[in-house]
Write a protein that holds these residues in place. Structure first.
Motif, PDB file in Angstrom:
ATOM      1  N   ASP A 190       0.885  -1.126   0.061  1.00 53.17           N
ATOM      2  CA  ASP A 190      -0.093  -0.016   0.053  1.00 53.17           C
ATOM      3  C   ASP A 190       0.937   1.089  -0.189  1.00 53.17           C
ATOM      4  O   ASP A 190       1.379   1.593   1.067  1.00 53.17           O
ATOM      5  CB  ASP A 190      -1.031  -0.082   1.098  1.00 53.17           C
TER       6      ASP A 190
ATOM      7  N   LYS B 264      -1.615  -3.871  -0.042  1.00 52.13           N
ATOM      8  CA  LYS B 264      -2.944  -3.158  -0.476  1.00 52.13           C
ATOM      9  C   LYS B 264      -4.145  -3.941  -0.415  1.00 52.13           C
ATOM     10  O   LYS B 264      -5.263  -3.339  -0.157  1.00 52.13           O
ATOM     11  CB  LYS B 264      -2.500  -2.945  -2.184  1.00 52.13           C
TER      12      LYS B 264
ATOM     13  N   THR C 261      -3.543  -4.941   6.190  1.00 49.50           N
ATOM     14  CA  THR C 261      -4.204  -4.486   5.031  1.00 49.50           C
ATOM     15  C   THR C 261      -5.481  -3.623   5.721  1.00 49.50           C
ATOM     16  O   THR C 261      -6.245  -4.259   6.984  1.00 49.50           O
ATOM     17  CB  THR C 261      -4.620  -5.305   4.152  1.00 49.50           C
TER      18      THR C 261
END
Length: 279
Positions: A141, A161, A192
């Motif tokens: 991410d 992500k 996440t």
């Protein structure tokens, strides 16, 4: 010595993260504690002794070594104490650990543990970590840094992500072991925010300490809460839920909050086995 097997961060048996709990009336040598932890082979076994009415001393051992702090074993321990009427709901207790004195709150069915004074540490290279995890760096991410965070132990927080990527990845455990040893880090804590049921979904790998993967990690999720707080993604005093252990079929629910720059992590637990150690 009274001995218990407890599933921490769980509402039902055989979920959450199991820990050994030993209640001591008199202290025993560290060498014996290590032998017990090695024999029962839980990721952590806690040894607790009452010092005074509201004050306890605790030590934690993995199968291979003593560690300074363990969130899920603390939750397990105080749940046992509550069930055995040695501590009581809606009270506050002081706990002596290797990282100093911490506060334990018993709030109805939740046991909440104050973690050590939090801080953020070194930022690490995305490409290096992605290679260890066996993923492309694009699957990280990009909104977040790969950064060490401390609430009693140093954990490397790694933002993923997509939840699908998190649950499917198979990291190189030997490389994690080498990296954490070289950088004085306990675990790779992957997270996440692609999670509908909670603030985050996480996985934790600590092979250097004999824990290839853990179903619920109190200290590391406390480090994550502080990291997200410093990234302006959570509010003070609000209780958040984090899910861990789905990849191991031991879904865990960890609860935590930030209050006055202090981190509290906790949850529920279930006693699975109780008995006596003949040592």
């Amino acid at each position: 010595m009274n001995f218990y097997v407890v599933d921490a961060f769980a509402n039902d048996p055989f979920k959450g993260n199991p820990a050994g709990v030993v209640i001591l009336k008199e202290d025993i040598p560290k060498s014996i504690k290590q032998l017990i932890a090695s024999e029962v082979k839980f990721s952590e076994t806690a040894f607790i002794k009452k010092i005074s009415e509201n004050y306890f001393k605790i030590e934690y051992f993995t199968p291979v070594s003593e560690i300074d702090l363990c969130g899920h074993a603390t939750i397990a321990t105080f749940y046992v104490l509550k069930e055995k009427n040695l501590v009581f709901p809606n009270n506050k207790y002081n706990l002596h650990t290797n990282v100093g004195k911490l506060t334990i709150l018993i709030e109805n069915d939740l046991v909440l543990m104050e973690q050590a004074k939090p801080e953020l540490g070194k930022v690490y290279d995305k490409e290096t970590i992605a290679e260890i995890l066996g993923i492309n760096s694009e699957e990280l991410d990009e909104r977040f840094k790969l950064q060490a965070s401390y609430t009693g132990l140093w954990d490397l927080l790694i933002p993923i992500k997509k939840k699908e990527t998190l649950l499917k990845l198979e990291p190189n455990l030997e490389k994690i072991k080498e990296f954490t040893k070289e950088n004085n880090i306990v675990s790779f804590h992957l997270f996440t925010l692609d999670e509908k049921e909670a603030l985050a979904n996480t996985r934790d790998f600590a092979p250097l300490y004999g824990i290839n993967e853990e179903a619920a990690t109190g200290t590391a999720n406390g480090a994550l809460l502080y990291y997200l707080y410093k990234n302006n993604l959570i509010d003070e005093k609000k209780v958040y839920k984090i899910i861990q252990g789905e990849s191991m079929n031991r879904k865990s629910e960890i609860f935590g909050k930030i209050e006055n720059e202090k981190v509290f992590i906790g949850g529920k637990a279930k006693i699975i086995i109780e008995g006596n150690l003949k040592v």
